[in-house]
Design an enzyme around this catalytic site. Structure first.
Site, PDB file in Angstrom:
ATOM      1  N   ASN A   9     -17.315 -38.500  39.655  1.00  0.00           N
ATOM      2  CA  ASN A   9     -18.746 -38.380  39.933  1.00  0.00           C
ATOM      3  C   ASN A   9     -19.050 -36.882  39.881  1.00  0.00           C
ATOM      4  O   ASN A   9     -18.773 -36.150  40.823  1.00  0.00           O
ATOM      5  CB  ASN A   9     -19.039 -38.966  41.316  1.00  0.00           C
ATOM      6  CG  ASN A   9     -20.507 -38.882  41.675  1.00  0.00           C
ATOM      7  OD1 ASN A   9     -21.316 -38.286  40.952  1.00  0.00           O
ATOM      8  ND2 ASN A   9     -20.867 -39.471  42.804  1.00  0.00           N
ATOM      9  N   ARG A  96     -19.622 -42.023  36.918  1.00  0.00           N
ATOM     10  CA  ARG A  96     -21.000 -42.296  37.312  1.00  0.00           C
ATOM     11  C   ARG A  96     -21.894 -41.576  36.314  1.00  0.00           C
ATOM     12  O   ARG A  96     -21.764 -40.362  36.120  1.00  0.00           O
ATOM     13  CB  ARG A  96     -21.262 -41.758  38.707  1.00  0.00           C
ATOM     14  CG  ARG A  96     -22.704 -41.900  39.108  1.00  0.00           C
ATOM     15  CD  ARG A  96     -22.966 -41.207  40.420  1.00  0.00           C
ATOM     16  NE  ARG A  96     -24.346 -41.402  40.814  1.00  0.00           N
ATOM     17  CZ  ARG A  96     -25.011 -40.585  41.622  1.00  0.00           C
ATOM     18  NH1 ARG A  96     -24.405 -39.533  42.123  1.00  0.00           N
ATOM     19  NH2 ARG A  96     -26.254 -40.827  41.933  1.00  0.00           N
ATOM     20  N   HIS A 184     -29.473 -44.790  42.185  1.00  0.00           N
ATOM     21  CA  HIS A 184     -28.516 -45.107  43.264  1.00  0.00           C
ATOM     22  C   HIS A 184     -28.004 -46.542  43.162  1.00  0.00           C
ATOM     23  O   HIS A 184     -27.592 -47.153  44.152  1.00  0.00           O
ATOM     24  CB  HIS A 184     -29.129 -44.879  44.669  1.00  0.00           C
ATOM     25  CG  HIS A 184     -29.441 -43.450  44.958  1.00  0.00           C
ATOM     26  ND1 HIS A 184     -30.656 -43.028  45.454  1.00  0.00           N
ATOM     27  CD2 HIS A 184     -28.700 -42.327  44.800  1.00  0.00           C
ATOM     28  CE1 HIS A 184     -30.644 -41.711  45.580  1.00  0.00           C
ATOM     29  NE2 HIS A 184     -29.476 -41.261  45.178  1.00  0.00           N
ATOM     30  N   GLY A 216     -29.828 -36.855  47.473  1.00  0.00           N
ATOM     31  CA  GLY A 216     -30.875 -37.658  46.847  1.00  0.00           C
ATOM     32  C   GLY A 216     -31.120 -38.837  47.774  1.00  0.00           C
ATOM     33  O   GLY A 216     -30.215 -39.228  48.513  1.00  0.00           O
ATOM     34  N   ARG A 245     -35.758 -32.187  46.385  1.00  0.00           N
ATOM     35  CA  ARG A 245     -36.781 -32.842  45.555  1.00  0.00           C
ATOM     36  C   ARG A 245     -37.952 -33.301  46.429  1.00  0.00           C
ATOM     37  O   ARG A 245     -37.754 -33.725  47.552  1.00  0.00           O
ATOM     38  CB  ARG A 245     -36.175 -34.048  44.825  1.00  0.00           C
ATOM     39  CG  ARG A 245     -35.288 -33.655  43.665  1.00  0.00           C
ATOM     40  CD  ARG A 245     -34.513 -34.827  43.123  1.00  0.00           C
ATOM     41  NE  ARG A 245     -33.156 -34.871  43.647  1.00  0.00           N
ATOM     42  CZ  ARG A 245     -32.295 -35.872  43.495  1.00  0.00           C
ATOM     43  NH1 ARG A 245     -32.671 -36.950  42.819  1.00  0.00           N
ATOM     44  NH2 ARG A 245     -31.085 -35.821  43.998  1.00  0.00           N
ATOM     45  N   ARG A 289     -27.965 -31.474  58.152  1.00  0.00           N
ATOM     46  CA  ARG A 289     -27.302 -30.956  59.369  1.00  0.00           C
ATOM     47  C   ARG A 289     -27.881 -29.606  59.782  1.00  0.00           C
ATOM     48  O   ARG A 289     -28.160 -29.362  60.953  1.00  0.00           O
ATOM     49  CB  ARG A 289     -25.796 -30.768  59.124  1.00  0.00           C
ATOM     50  CG  ARG A 289     -24.985 -31.982  59.434  1.00  0.00           C
ATOM     51  CD  ARG A 289     -23.588 -31.797  58.929  1.00  0.00           C
ATOM     52  NE  ARG A 289     -23.599 -31.597  57.468  1.00  0.00           N
ATOM     53  CZ  ARG A 289     -22.574 -31.821  56.673  1.00  0.00           C
ATOM     54  NH1 ARG A 289     -21.446 -32.217  57.176  1.00  0.00           N
ATOM     55  NH2 ARG A 289     -22.667 -31.642  55.367  1.00  0.00           N
ATOM     56  N   GLY A 334     -27.908 -41.228  56.166  1.00  0.00           N
ATOM     57  CA  GLY A 334     -28.015 -42.583  56.728  1.00  0.00           C
ATOM     58  C   GLY A 334     -26.811 -42.960  57.571  1.00  0.00           C
ATOM     59  O   GLY A 334     -26.934 -43.621  58.601  1.00  0.00           O
ATOM     60  N   GLU A 386     -19.471 -45.829  46.225  1.00  0.00           N
ATOM     61  CA  GLU A 386     -19.843 -45.890  44.807  1.00  0.00           C
ATOM     62  C   GLU A 386     -18.601 -45.816  43.925  1.00  0.00           C
ATOM     63  O   GLU A 386     -18.556 -46.431  42.855  1.00  0.00           O
ATOM     64  CB  GLU A 386     -20.778 -44.717  44.476  1.00  0.00           C
ATOM     65  CG  GLU A 386     -22.153 -44.867  45.097  1.00  0.00           C
ATOM     66  CD  GLU A 386     -22.861 -43.532  45.296  1.00  0.00           C
ATOM     67  OE1 GLU A 386     -22.359 -42.706  46.101  1.00  0.00           O
ATOM     68  OE2 GLU A 386     -23.891 -43.311  44.672  1.00  0.00           O
TER      69      GLU A 386
HETATM   70  P1  AMP Z   1     -24.528 -37.230  50.409  1.00  0.00           P
HETATM   71  O1  AMP Z   1     -25.389 -36.791  49.255  1.00  0.00           O
HETATM   72  O2  AMP Z   1     -24.463 -38.712  50.575  1.00  0.00           O
HETATM   73  O3  AMP Z   1     -23.169 -36.574  50.425  1.00  0.00           O
HETATM   74  O4  AMP Z   1     -25.271 -36.692  51.733  1.00  0.00           O
HETATM   75  C1  AMP Z   1     -25.442 -35.348  51.977  1.00  0.00           C
HETATM   76  C2  AMP Z   1     -26.420 -35.172  53.151  1.00  0.00           C
HETATM   77  O5  AMP Z   1     -25.857 -35.810  54.319  1.00  0.00           O
HETATM   78  C3  AMP Z   1     -26.671 -33.723  53.523  1.00  0.00           C
HETATM   79  O6  AMP Z   1     -28.072 -33.517  53.761  1.00  0.00           O
HETATM   80  C4  AMP Z   1     -25.911 -33.590  54.823  1.00  0.00           C
HETATM   81  O7  AMP Z   1     -26.479 -32.612  55.687  1.00  0.00           O
HETATM   82  C5  AMP Z   1     -26.085 -34.967  55.422  1.00  0.00           C
HETATM   83  N1  AMP Z   1     -25.128 -35.181  56.506  1.00  0.00           N
HETATM   84  C6  AMP Z   1     -23.782 -35.286  56.432  1.00  0.00           C
HETATM   85  N2  AMP Z   1     -23.251 -35.393  57.681  1.00  0.00           N
HETATM   86  C7  AMP Z   1     -24.298 -35.329  58.548  1.00  0.00           C
HETATM   87  C8  AMP Z   1     -24.402 -35.389  59.982  1.00  0.00           C
HETATM   88  N3  AMP Z   1     -23.337 -35.511  60.760  1.00  0.00           N
HETATM   89  N4  AMP Z   1     -25.654 -35.322  60.514  1.00  0.00           N
HETATM   90  C9  AMP Z   1     -26.740 -35.183  59.746  1.00  0.00           C
HETATM   91  N5  AMP Z   1     -26.710 -35.139  58.392  1.00  0.00           N
HETATM   92  C10 AMP Z   1     -25.488 -35.212  57.803  1.00  0.00           C
END
Ligand code: AMP
Length: 412
Positions: A9, A96, A184, A216, A245, A289, A334, A386
């Site tokens: 990916n 992907r 997605h 995203g 975005r 975060r 999420g 994924e």
């Molecule tokens: P992904 O694209 O699925 O890897 O998600 C990335 C997003 O998840 C970023 O905005 C991270 O800040 C958020 N994220 C990961 N861990 C946490 C956490 N413990 N609390 C809040 N957001 C998180």
């Protein structure tokens, strides 16, 4: 000799990967996953061995050359796999690929012609597609003859009715492929496949909205575990507010940026894809975060707007389904942000969601219900996978090709 499958990916500055053992009965067992990060700055290979395997967690500095390109990075990854994957033969690589357009509604074995047609879709997913295709090219140059399969984020949404995919534009434009595709899809397909195990058959096949909230972000409305509607459209810019975005925007704003403010097309594109969302509104970061920890007034506003946009779009998805039986949170935000889930569930109380505060706040990983037993609508957190979806689809393409070859040799 045993075989392995590699899943890639590939993003702009990092490449996520997962390697799977193919067991004699064709079952897939993940042996390692990781990422090459810092491509273009300080490239590092991080590898996590799966539980029960001999591979230790490792962070290997693969080069100090900031100009290290994808091909050298993949050469390092293949070298690492050769040294650590215990004599397995690599059967194929599954990728992907974000946009399959109208032509690719199924995972597809990559040929030069397929690559050329996928190139044409790059302007529709400029944050992802060029990097997805660069990875395929880099691996083709390193290992010519190794089968590569493209798995599309758009495929899962091909079940949607015409009305859910159409824009109210002149007909010749929709006939030319300007319509809502949704993205997605590999994440939604995985969640749809595990829903019965968690929610039970009846609820799993009811009216479910999955919230994929990562860098995203989008929502998908499922009925009978098939996509009925999605918040992303022609490109991955539509719908929810994201890391960088903007999400849904009055198209008049885009026209005004160019005709009123004299912005070039490229500057407007960069603004909407890379400088908006959490980053643009908070002025702090695109990373949830960091925004949550920041506490500045603009960061608070960014969080409020993120939740507000989610509230509105969730209402739209529930309307598409004519009601709601379950809401599932997945992806980085999420799965991990209890405060965002809390806000979203409180905002959706009118739909019948009653949050179990303790379950939501518990520092647990893995699939879990976060609504009370009395809640009319169930709320869940289900981690997405994924990579597993891509591995399974890649394997199916190879098995199909093998079956066709056997069929051809029998009939020949
Ligand atoms: P992904 O694209 O699925 O890897 O998600 C990335 C997003 O998840 C970023 O905005 C991270 O800040 C958020 N994220 C990961 N861990 C946490 C956490 N413990 N609390 C809040 N957001 C998180």
């Amino acid at each position: 000799m045993s075989e392995a499958l590699l899943v890639i990916n590939s993003g702009s500055s990092s490449v996520k990967f997962a390697a799977y053992d193919v067991l004699p009965d064709e079952a897939l067992v993940r042996i390692a996953h990781g990422q090459i990060e810092g491509i273009g700055s300080a490239p590092r290979l991080k590898v996590w061995g799966s539980a029960g395997t001999a591979l230790a967690n490792q962070a290997v500095s693969i080069s100090t050359d900031p100009a290290l390109g994808p091909q050298e990075a993949f050469a390092q990854l293949f070298g690492w796999l050769r040294a650590h994957a215990g004599g397995r033969t690599l059967r194929a690589v599954g990728h992907r690929v974000v946009h399959g357009g109208e032509q690719f509604a199924q995972p597809t074995r990559v040929t030069p012609d397929v690559l050329a047609r996928l190139d044409l879709l790059s302007p529709l997913a400029r944050l992802h597609q060029p990097h997805n295709l660069a990875a395929i090219r880099a691996i083709a140059a390193l290992r010519p003859g190794l089968p590569q399969v493209a798995c599309f984020d758009t495929e899962f949404h091909t079940t949607q009715d015409w009305v859910a995919q159409a824009y109210a534009l002149p007909r010749h434009l929709s006939e030319a492929g300007i319509k809502r595709y949704g993205f997605h899809g590999l994440s939604y397909e995985y969640i749809a496949s595990v829903l019965p195990a968690h929610l039970g058959d009846v609820a799993a096949n009811g009216r479910v909205v999955v919230a994929h909230l990562g860098n995203g972000a989008s929502l998908c409305a499922l009925q009978g575990r098939r996509s009925v509607a999605s918040t992303m459209g022609f490109t991955a810019l539509d719908g929810l507010m994201m890391g960088t975005r903007c999400g849904s925007l009055d198209p008049g704003v885009v026209l005004y940026l160019m005709t009123g403010l004299g912005m070039s097309v490229q500057a407007a594109e960069q603004l909407l894809y890379e400088q908006s969302g959490l980053l643009g509104v908070s002025g702090v970061s695109s990373d949830m975060r960091t925004v949550e920890a920041s506490g500045t007034p603009h960061a608070q506003q960014a969080l409020a707007l993120y939740a507000w946009r989610l509230r509105l779009e969730l209402g739209g998805m529930a309307a598409a389904l004519g009601g709601l039986d379950a809401l599932v949170f997945t992806a980085g935000i999420g799965e991990n942000s209890a405060s965002l889930r809390r806000r979203a569930c409180q905002d959706a109380s009118w739909l019948g969601i009653e949050l179990d505060e303790a379950a939501n706040a518990a520092p647990t990983h893995g699939p879990r219900r976060i609504s009370t037993a009395a809640s009319r609508v169930a709320a869940w957190v289900i981690p997405t996978d994924e990579e597993l979806m891509i591995a399974q689809r890649t394997q199916a393409v190879l098995q199909g090709a093998a079956a066709q070859e056997v069929g051809a040799s029998i009939t020949a």
